[in-house]
Design a protein around this motif. Structure first.
Motif, PDB file in Angstrom:
ATOM      1  N   ALA A 135       0.828  -1.206   0.000  1.00  0.00           N
ATOM      2  CA  ALA A 135       0.000   0.000   0.000  1.00  0.00           C
ATOM      3  C   ALA A 135       0.866   1.262   0.000  1.00  0.00           C
ATOM      4  O   ALA A 135       0.987   1.957   1.000  1.00  0.00           O
ATOM      5  CB  ALA A 135      -0.950  -0.013   1.190  1.00  0.00           C
ATOM      6  N   GLU A 136       1.458   1.544  -1.164  1.00  0.00           N
ATOM      7  CA  GLU A 136       2.284   2.750  -1.302  1.00  0.00           C
ATOM      8  C   GLU A 136       1.449   4.003  -1.042  1.00  0.00           C
ATOM      9  O   GLU A 136       0.307   4.089  -1.493  1.00  0.00           O
ATOM     10  CB  GLU A 136       2.799   2.843  -2.746  1.00  0.00           C
ATOM     11  N   GLY A 137       2.036   4.953  -0.375  1.00  0.00           N
ATOM     12  CA  GLY A 137       1.391   6.263  -0.252  1.00  0.00           C
ATOM     13  C   GLY A 137       0.091   6.288   0.524  1.00  0.00           C
ATOM     14  O   GLY A 137      -0.754   7.146   0.275  1.00  0.00           O
ATOM     15  N   ALA A 138      -0.077   5.364   1.438  1.00  0.00           N
ATOM     16  CA  ALA A 138      -1.322   5.343   2.210  1.00  0.00           C
ATOM     17  C   ALA A 138      -1.309   6.473   3.241  1.00  0.00           C
ATOM     18  O   ALA A 138      -0.259   6.888   3.719  1.00  0.00           O
ATOM     19  CB  ALA A 138      -1.487   4.008   2.897  1.00  0.00           C
ATOM     20  N   ARG A 139      -2.499   6.925   3.575  1.00  0.00           N
ATOM     21  CA  ARG A 139      -2.618   8.062   4.468  1.00  0.00           C
ATOM     22  C   ARG A 139      -3.756   7.781   5.433  1.00  0.00           C
ATOM     23  O   ARG A 139      -4.827   7.354   5.021  1.00  0.00           O
ATOM     24  CB  ARG A 139      -2.960   9.286   3.596  1.00  0.00           C
TER      25      ARG A 139
ATOM     26  N   ASN B 171       4.571  -0.428   5.455  1.00  0.00           N
ATOM     27  CA  ASN B 171       5.081   0.265   4.280  1.00  0.00           C
ATOM     28  C   ASN B 171       5.661   1.597   4.699  1.00  0.00           C
ATOM     29  O   ASN B 171       5.047   2.358   5.442  1.00  0.00           O
ATOM     30  CB  ASN B 171       3.942   0.472   3.267  1.00  0.00           C
ATOM     31  N   LYS B 172       6.854   1.896   4.179  1.00  0.00           N
ATOM     32  CA  LYS B 172       7.554   3.083   4.671  1.00  0.00           C
ATOM     33  C   LYS B 172       6.923   4.381   4.202  1.00  0.00           C
ATOM     34  O   LYS B 172       7.140   5.418   4.778  1.00  0.00           O
ATOM     35  CB  LYS B 172       9.017   3.042   4.275  1.00  0.00           C
ATOM     36  N   SER B 173       6.168   4.335   3.102  1.00  0.00           N
ATOM     37  CA  SER B 173       5.626   5.592   2.590  1.00  0.00           C
ATOM     38  C   SER B 173       4.310   5.976   3.270  1.00  0.00           C
ATOM     39  O   SER B 173       3.702   6.973   2.929  1.00  0.00           O
ATOM     40  CB  SER B 173       5.409   5.482   1.083  1.00  0.00           C
TER      41      SER B 173
ATOM     42  N   ASP C  76      10.772  -0.758   3.155  1.00  0.00           N
ATOM     43  CA  ASP C  76       9.485  -1.414   2.938  1.00  0.00           C
ATOM     44  C   ASP C  76       9.391  -2.750   3.641  1.00  0.00           C
ATOM     45  O   ASP C  76       8.316  -3.330   3.736  1.00  0.00           O
ATOM     46  CB  ASP C  76       9.230  -1.603   1.439  1.00  0.00           C
ATOM     47  N   GLN C  77      10.531  -3.248   4.100  1.00  0.00           N
ATOM     48  CA  GLN C  77      10.469  -4.517   4.835  1.00  0.00           C
ATOM     49  C   GLN C  77      10.298  -4.287   6.341  1.00  0.00           C
ATOM     50  O   GLN C  77      10.100  -5.227   7.087  1.00  0.00           O
ATOM     51  CB  GLN C  77      11.731  -5.347   4.593  1.00  0.00           C
ATOM     52  N   ALA C  78      10.430  -3.045   6.744  1.00  0.00           N
ATOM     53  CA  ALA C  78      10.322  -2.763   8.174  1.00  0.00           C
ATOM     54  C   ALA C  78       8.849  -2.649   8.578  1.00  0.00           C
ATOM     55  O   ALA C  78       7.996  -2.323   7.765  1.00  0.00           O
ATOM     56  CB  ALA C  78      11.044  -1.472   8.499  1.00  0.00           C
ATOM     57  N   THR C  79       8.588  -2.971   9.822  1.00  0.00           N
ATOM     58  CA  THR C  79       7.213  -2.961  10.320  1.00  0.00           C
ATOM     59  C   THR C  79       7.157  -2.246  11.665  1.00  0.00           C
ATOM     60  O   THR C  79       8.083  -2.351  12.458  1.00  0.00           O
ATOM     61  CB  THR C  79       6.722  -4.411  10.539  1.00  0.00           C
TER      62      THR C  79
END
Lengths: 481, 444
Positions: free
Chosen positions: A382-386, A412-414, B361-364
């Protein structure tokens, strides 16, 4: 007790006004739950074979499940064999129009302030009225049919649109999703079905009104809303029940399926009988509500005003599968006396650039316990989720409790996720300010509570917003603090 | 965790307990042994927590315990040479240094510089014989072994650890630094040290717990520290983990605060395989003040779970909590912050904030800020955010000629400093600053 405590006390002690019953001859199933009962319900409703199989499958998985114990509510064990699973007001022939409906029935709804005839003439809201286990009347059907909109009782949909029902039933809430959903899948008696075809904007509010009338029965209705590509619908739900000393079970399931560019707005004003001051009686409201934003840019918005029920266990959720889809949850939960509410939402972000917004306002008074329990889950893809969540609690009196259990799971980091919560009380200075302006203290409290809930009430359709505001004032009457 | 492994480990602990009873011999007549027995019974009742246990939902102990630590018998005495130890000490920190090897206090390696009238420091084993009254009054009174399996285990196997008693009206200027070394050079090691810190009325003291694993094998630590902060006292507590990534750690810090006392906790987690920090504070008197600060910088496959709990029991107290984390690679961060305000605790002010940055992206991150309130005249709030670096801030710095990499490090550092700047011990602050900026340059 300080003066404003006294006002609070008075403010929160108003009685429930929908506590009456009407003697209606009812067609009932014997108490208890077994495969026979399910076959009985299915036969009564003249259902096709596949639906019976589906029910039985749900029943079998239900028998293997255990009641969930994680919610922050306490109640004695429910004896599921002591409930009547089917009760229908007796009607000789299937009514073709409102004129043929039993006048007693019409009277029931009139008393609730939902005169079906009047609604039809004046307000332009299409109503599906569900009494105990079955739908008794649906208004405006023909006018909606011109646009291709299907709005009817669930049993009718099974008869007339089996392909749609078969396709979508259980697609959002699978039969073994949870204990109460499985129970509902096994024994659901009726409910509403709504289908909006591609590109159609539903011109009026669709509404279902639920009423429990018979004693010892449980109400298990099922609502299914399907919004095709680019369509829009606003849906309302209201409910009341008579005042009884025993607890009655209401386990409903609502499923919403939104295709590409579709928008569904679902509003609930829940006013089941909450039990008396000592906590005797009242409805156990164990409801599973879930919507899926399956297509791109689809939107599901839940708005709820929860004032009734002895126990509320309810988490309207959104699965944001389509890219750019939006989920919203606006809630006001008011508990008074011995009521317990454990409510909140789940926002599951699967698609890219999905957005969700949660605004939850809890008001607890008397000796009630009010919990917010929510989950925001951002999946790996889920890229860019807010997400933005806000859950505020207002405490009126020192014997009630407010609890917040938010779960925030991000992979997801974004993602950008914000959560904030506050707890406060109505300040003496706020009340003083109002009284000094000539507003009496009781009105001041109503004003402050209304202001506090404004953000949510604003989301309701106009007719409902007025009713909800009145309801808020009513539920809290006598509880100023 | 598969049932078989779980059962096997539980059985090993039971066997180990029988061995302990034999070894104790005469000492088993002491009242403390009754507590041990109750605790092992509680453990057998509770069993090791699985993911179905709400408190351990996100922390899978399978990873830790499948490493097949040998729980049948206590780990052998460790031996770590003086040079290795000295390398690990926080430079420039003028403190009482207490060295523990595999959970056992080493008198010869430790240096105590505070005058004797200010404090008593000894191994817990010695205290059980010599300070019976204090042990009976305080030991296992706060850490509830009936609800948590790891507290139960630690309590059942209580032998070594530290006992620190500061009498009333003493200002202990020099911090008390406890260094816990796990000797994993020859093989896997596991140990369960137990600490009891008692700060007398109107006294003041600072405690540090620092954890190291020496050697390439895995280590497993299950530590419980009970801290008693009496009336008007002020205690500061630092917990620093910059372990190897073979270190498994479950730690509980249980604090009890009396009237008008102050307590601050600082938890820094920079490394490890699986770290679980429980910080529980009972604010059991009027006018208490409690602060909780936490920073976790995770990389690789590090799993860190911070559980905090502040229980406001009496009126007019204040608590503030700030936990921040940066997650890189496949690391997994968990935060659970509970704030309870009991019915009697009117006029409580409680604030909580948890902020996270995910860089991969692999981090949680799983965050659960939890507020439970039974009193109406209170001010409570919590906030939780997760996001990434502000693109505009990055752009701003770049437009001023700072390279993108440096700008990132700068912003991450600024994010971490909000926690770091609260550290009151200057040498420790400098040491952590170095560690953090080094980490940020290397990994991020």
């Amino acid at each position: 007790m300080s003066k404003d405590n006294q006002i609070l006390e008075e403010f929160t002690s108003k009685e429930y006004e929908h506590g009456w019953t009407i003697d209606l001859e009812a067609d009932q199933a014997p108490k208890g739950l077994s495969e026979e009962i399910i076959r009985f319900i299915s036969a009564k409703k003249e259902e096709p074979e596949w639906l019976l199989e589906w029910r039985l499958k749900a029943y079998r998985s239900w028998t293997k499940m255990k009641e969930p114990k994680w919610a922050n509510v306490k109640f004695p064990d429910i004896d599921y064999q002591d409930i009547i699973y089917y009760s229908a007001p007796k009607q000789k022939v299937k009514p073709k129009s409102l004129d043929e409906i039993d006048p007693e029935l019409l009277e029931t709804f009139k008393k609730l302030g939902i005169s079906l005839e009047e609604q039809k003439r004046l307000t332009g809201v299409a109503v599906d009225a569900v009494l105990d286990s079955v739908s008794v009347a649906t208004t405006f059907k023909d006018k909606l049919a011109e646009l291709g909109i299907i709005f009817c009782s669930f049993s009718e949909a099974v008869r007339e649109h089996p392909e749609l029902v078969k396709k979508y039933l259980g697609s959002v809430v699978p039969i073994s999703d949870n204990y109460y959903a499985a129970l509902n899948s096994a024994v659901f008696s009726d409910g509403s079905f709504c289908y909006i075809p591609k590109g159609v904007r539903c011109p009026m509010e669709l509404s279902t009104y639920f009423r429990i009338n018979a004693a010892n029965t449980g109400q298990f209705e099922r609502t299914l809303i399907v919004a095709e590509e680019g369509s829009y619908v606003s849906y309302l739900e209201g409910c009341t029940a008579p005042q009884r000393d025993e607890n009655q079970l209401h386990a409903a399931v609502v499923e919403i399926y939104a295709q590409k560019d579709a928008e569904v707005k679902y509003s609930t004003v829940q006013n089941w009988y909450p039990g008396d001051k000592e906590g005797r009686g009242g409805i156990y409201n164990f409801v599973t509500k879930r919507g899926i934003c399956a297509g791109e840019r689809s939107k599901i918005s839940w708005t709820q005003v929860e004032t009734g029920s002895a126990i509320t266990w309810k988490y309207p959720s959104c699965i944001l599968k389509g890219d750019y889809s939006i989920g919203e949850f606006y809630s006001v939960a008011v508990t008074n006396n011995m009521q317990q509410a454990d409510t909140g939402t789940k926002m599951i972000h699967i698609g890219k650039n999905t957005k969700s917004r949660i605004v939850s306002k809890g008001v607890s008074a008397g000796r009630s316990q009010n919990s917010y329990r929510g989950q925001v889950k951002i999946m790996k893809r889920a890229e860019g989720a807010r997400n933005f969540s806000q859950c505020d609690s207002l405490l009126m009196g020192d014997k009630c409790g407010a609890h917040t259990f938010p779960y925030i799971d991000i992979e997801n980091k974004s993602a950008q996720v914000e959560h904030e919560a506050t707890t406060s009380k109505i300040g003496e200075d706020q009340i003083f300010y109002c009284t000094q302006r000539g507003i009496d203290e009781e009105k001041a409290v109503a004003l402050i509570v209304n202001g506090y809930c404004k953000e949510v009430l604003n989301q309701l359709p106009m007719e409902f917003a007025v009713e909800a505001q009145k309801l808020l004032a009513l539920t809290l009457e006598g509880s100023v603090g | 965790m598969s049932e078989v492994i779980k059962d096997a480990i539980e059985q090993e602990f039971t066997t180990n307990f029988e061995a302990l009873e034999k070894r104790l011999n005469g000492a088993s007549a002491l009242p403390i042994h009754q507590v041990r027995k109750k605790a092992i019974n509680a453990f057998q009742e509770l069993g090791l927590p699985t993911a179905r246990n709400e408190e351990y939902k996100y922390t899978d102990l399978k990873k830790a315990l499948q490493k097949t630590f040998d729980f049948k018998a206590p780990s052998p005495q460790g031996k770590i040479n003086r040079e290795t130890i000295e390398e690990c000490l926080i430079p420039g920190l003028d403190a009482n240094i207490l060295i523990f090897i595999n959970g056992v206090f080493s008198n010869e390696l430790s240096t105590i510089i505070s005058p004797e009238d200010q404090l008593t420091i000894k191994d817990l084993e010695a205290a059980t014989m010599e300070d019976k009254e204090l042990i009976d009054n305080y030991f296992a009174q706060y850490a509830n072994y009936e609800h948590d399996a790891f507290i139960a285990l630690n309590t059942a196997f209580t032998e070594h650890g530290s006992f620190i008693h500061i009498p009333d009206n003493k200002l202990v200027e020099k911090p008390i630094a406890l260094y816990f070394f796990n000797d994993a050079q020859a093989g896997k090691s596991y140990n369960q040290p137990r600490n009891l810190f008692i700060v007398g009325k109107s006294s003041q003291a600072t405690f540090l717990e620092v954890f190291y694993t020496v050697g390439k094998h895995e280590s497993f630590t299950n530590i419980v520290s009970e801290i008693v902060v009496n009336e008007n006292a002020n205690a500061e507590y630092y917990k620093i983990q910059n372990n190897r990534d073979t270190a498994f750690h479950v730690g509980t810090t249980q604090v009890w605060q009396a009237r008008n006392s102050q307590f601050s906790a600082y938890t820094f987690t920079l490394n490890g395989a699986m770290i679980r920090n429980n910080l529980n504070i009972a604010s059991d008197g009027e006018g208490c003040e409690s602060h909780m600060y936490g920073l976790y910088l995770l990389h690789g496959k590090t799993h860190v779970d911070n559980h905090t709990e502040i229980d406001h029991i009496k009126p007019n107290s204040f608590s503030n909590e700030l936990y921040k984390g940066i997650m890189e690679d496949q690391s997994h961060g968990v935060f659970n912050g509970k704030v309870y305000v009991r019915q009697a605790a009117q006029k409580t002010n409680a604030f909580q904030s948890n902020k996270n940055i995910l860089l991969s992206d692999q981090a949680t991150i799983n965050s659960k800020p939890q507020l439970e309130i039974w009193a109406d005249d209170v001010k409570c709030s919590h906030g939780c955010t997760t996001g990434q670096l502000d693109e505009e801030a990055l752009f701003y710095l770049q437009s001023r000629g700072v390279s993108k990499e440096r700008a990132r490090v700068l912003l991450l550092y600024a994010f971490a400093v909000e926690v770091l700047e609260n550290v009151k011990l200057e040498p420790l602050k400098a040491y952590l600053e170095d560690l953090i900026s080094e980490r940020l340059h290397k990994d991020f």
